[in-house]
Design an enzyme around this catalytic site. Structure first.
Site, PDB file in Angstrom:
ATOM      1  N   LYS A  11       8.647  -5.368   7.325  1.00 20.75           N
ATOM      2  CA  LYS A  11       8.543  -4.423   8.452  1.00 20.75           C
ATOM      3  C   LYS A  11       7.370  -4.823   9.349  1.00 20.75           C
ATOM      4  CE  LYS A  11       4.604  -2.140   7.347  1.00 20.75           C
ATOM      5  NZ  LYS A  11       3.410  -2.324   8.135  1.00 20.75           N
ATOM      6  N   GLY A 106       0.449  -7.238   5.774  1.00 21.36           N
ATOM      7  CA  GLY A 106       0.693  -6.156   6.739  1.00 21.36           C
ATOM      8  C   GLY A 106       2.161  -6.035   7.096  1.00 21.36           C
ATOM      9  N   GLY A 109       5.489  -6.325   2.184  1.00 20.02           N
ATOM     10  CA  GLY A 109       6.181  -7.201   1.240  1.00 20.02           C
ATOM     11  C   GLY A 109       6.282  -6.565  -0.142  1.00 20.02           C
ATOM     12  N   GLY A 110       5.203  -5.976  -0.611  1.00 21.01           N
ATOM     13  CA  GLY A 110       5.233  -5.300  -1.911  1.00 21.01           C
ATOM     14  C   GLY A 110       6.189  -4.119  -1.873  1.00 21.01           C
ATOM     15  N   ASP A 144       5.014   2.896   2.433  1.00 19.17           N
ATOM     16  CA  ASP A 144       6.014   2.146   3.206  1.00 19.17           C
ATOM     17  C   ASP A 144       7.325   1.951   2.447  1.00 19.17           C
ATOM     18  OD1 ASP A 144       4.134   1.779   5.202  1.00 19.17           O
ATOM     19  OD2 ASP A 144       3.552  -0.218   4.519  1.00 19.17           O
TER      20      ASP A 144
HETATM   21  O1  C5P Z   1       0.621   4.104   0.142  1.00 18.02           O
HETATM   22  P1  C5P Z   1       0.094   2.759  -0.125  1.00 18.02           P
HETATM   23  O2  C5P Z   1      -0.120   2.489  -1.591  1.00 18.02           O
HETATM   24  O3  C5P Z   1       0.851   1.656   0.537  1.00 18.02           O
HETATM   25  O4  C5P Z   1      -1.358   2.717   0.521  1.00 18.02           O
HETATM   26  C1  C5P Z   1      -2.278   1.690   0.253  1.00 18.02           C
HETATM   27  C2  C5P Z   1      -3.645   2.125   0.757  1.00 18.02           C
HETATM   28  O5  C5P Z   1      -3.643   2.147   2.189  1.00 18.02           O
HETATM   29  C3  C5P Z   1      -4.055   3.518   0.338  1.00 18.02           C
HETATM   30  O6  C5P Z   1      -4.688   3.497  -0.901  1.00 18.02           O
HETATM   31  C4  C5P Z   1      -5.009   3.912   1.463  1.00 18.02           C
HETATM   32  O7  C5P Z   1      -6.274   3.303   1.281  1.00 18.02           O
HETATM   33  C5  C5P Z   1      -4.386   3.246   2.674  1.00 18.02           C
HETATM   34  N1  C5P Z   1      -3.503   4.148   3.438  1.00 18.02           N
HETATM   35  C6  C5P Z   1      -4.041   5.177   4.174  1.00 18.02           C
HETATM   36  N2  C5P Z   1      -3.230   5.997   4.904  1.00 18.02           N
HETATM   37  C7  C5P Z   1      -1.903   5.799   4.921  1.00 18.02           C
HETATM   38  C8  C5P Z   1      -1.318   4.739   4.193  1.00 18.02           C
HETATM   39  C9  C5P Z   1      -2.143   3.934   3.450  1.00 18.02           C
HETATM   40  O8  C5P Z   1      -5.261   5.385   4.168  1.00 18.02           O
HETATM   41  N3  C5P Z   1      -1.127   6.603   5.660  1.00 18.02           N
END
Ligand code: C5P
Length: 316
Positions: A11, A106, A109-110, A144
């Protein structure tokens, strides 16, 4: 022998409005997710035990993957199994993931791997999980991941996990430049908080961009591409600003950092133009020689969310 393969897209964020952090530490988002034709493929075969192997395209560095047992495919499998009351002994499978989406790039991918794992293992173990349950499991796995299931172009709210498809008169053509070194998403959000202590509680809305998406005109879309995390990513990786300039000089309508970076994406007028921009940019990066072996890819979107493929042919 492989039983099935699920393909999930990378994405980019056409709009990424980030609000002030919530009490849980996540940031409220108004984002427009866009899936592009760069994919990870996850294959599942019968196995005696649970096993996951990763292979990568030459430009993807496997060294940045988490330890075996704690990568997002393991976690997705455990969550899905637990949701259905299965214990570990009932969860055998031989999983192999071929990664073309940069790791820590960014581009989710994960999240693509997690979404692919949910769809593939649901079939392999014949669990018949409903779409709503899959979306709920996806949201637990990461902000995501629901979008990686849905694909296309979608408005994301909440912390990004609430997704709603939007009208898109694409295709849009993109030049994608992965970076030799990844960036940590939490680190980019932290730097964003330092740079923008005055960030509004409500993220910037995406109305004008959504109208441009409906127009189908890349010249309308280009000036409206927006990423609130770009300043933080450029602060951590100042070289990306030069890359953006180089792509725009090479004929791209607009370059921007993808999500939390460091991948940079460029919008081109059409397919032939994207290929020209990619060629010119690759030549310049090769001449500069400061990024090891540069990689410049061409992709288009919107692309489908995690979906079953068999022998390269889409299966319904
Ligand atoms: O949700 P995900 O595990 O992908 O998020 C990874 C990190 O990105 C979170 O631990 C946080 O530090 C940051 N994040 C955030 N606000 C979001 C999405 C992600 O602060 N809306």
């Amino acid at each position: 022998m492989t039983d099935l393969t699920v393909r999930a897209p990378a994405k980019i964020n056409l709009h990424l409005g980030v609000g002030a952090p919530r009490p849980d530490g996540f940031h409220p988002l108004v984002t427009v997710f866009h899936a592009i034709s760069l994919y990870d493929d996850l294959s599942v075969a019968a196995g005696e035990r649970w096993q996951v192997d990763f292979e990568t395209a030459p430009y993807v560095r496997l060294t940045e993957l988490p330890e075996p047992g704690s990568n997002i495919v393991d976690v997705a499998a455990r969550r899905l199994a637990r949701h259905h009351g299965l214990d570990d002994g009932q969860c055998a499978a031989a999983v192999s993931v071929f990664k073309s989406i940069p790791i820590a790039g960014g581009m989710a991918g994960g999240s693509a791997d997690a979404a692919a794992a949910l769809v593939a293992l649901d079939r392999h173990w014949d669990l018949q999980t409903s779409d709503d349950e899959l979306l709920a499991l996806a949201a637990e796995l990461g902000s995501d991941v629901p979008f990686s299931l849905v694909g296309g172009t979608a408005l994301g709210t909440g912390r990004g996990e609430v997704v709603e498809p939007v009208a898109d008169s694409g295709p849009w053509w993109w030049v994608v430049v992965p970076s030799a070194q990844g960036l940590s998403t939490p680190a980019v959000y932290r730097r964003h908080d330092e740079l923008r202590p005055d960030a509004p509680a409500e993220p910037a809305d995406a109305e004008r961009l959504l109208a441009a998406l409906r127009s189908g005109d890349p010249r309308e879309l280009a000036p409206l591409l927006h990423n609130d995390l770009q300043a933080a990513a450029l602060d951590l990786r100042p070289d990306l600003a030069d890359l953006i300039d180089a792509g725009e000089r090479a004929g791209a309508l607009r370059g921007l950092v993808s999500g939390s970076g460091p991948t940079v994406v460029f919008l081109a007028t059409d397919g032939p133009s994207a290929r020209r921009v990619a060629g010119t940019l690759l030549e310049e990066l090769l001449q500069n020689g400061d990024d090891g072996e540069p990689t410049v890819l061409v992709a288009n979107g919107p692309a489908a969310g995690a979906h079953l493929v068999a022998n390269g042919v889409q299966a319904d």
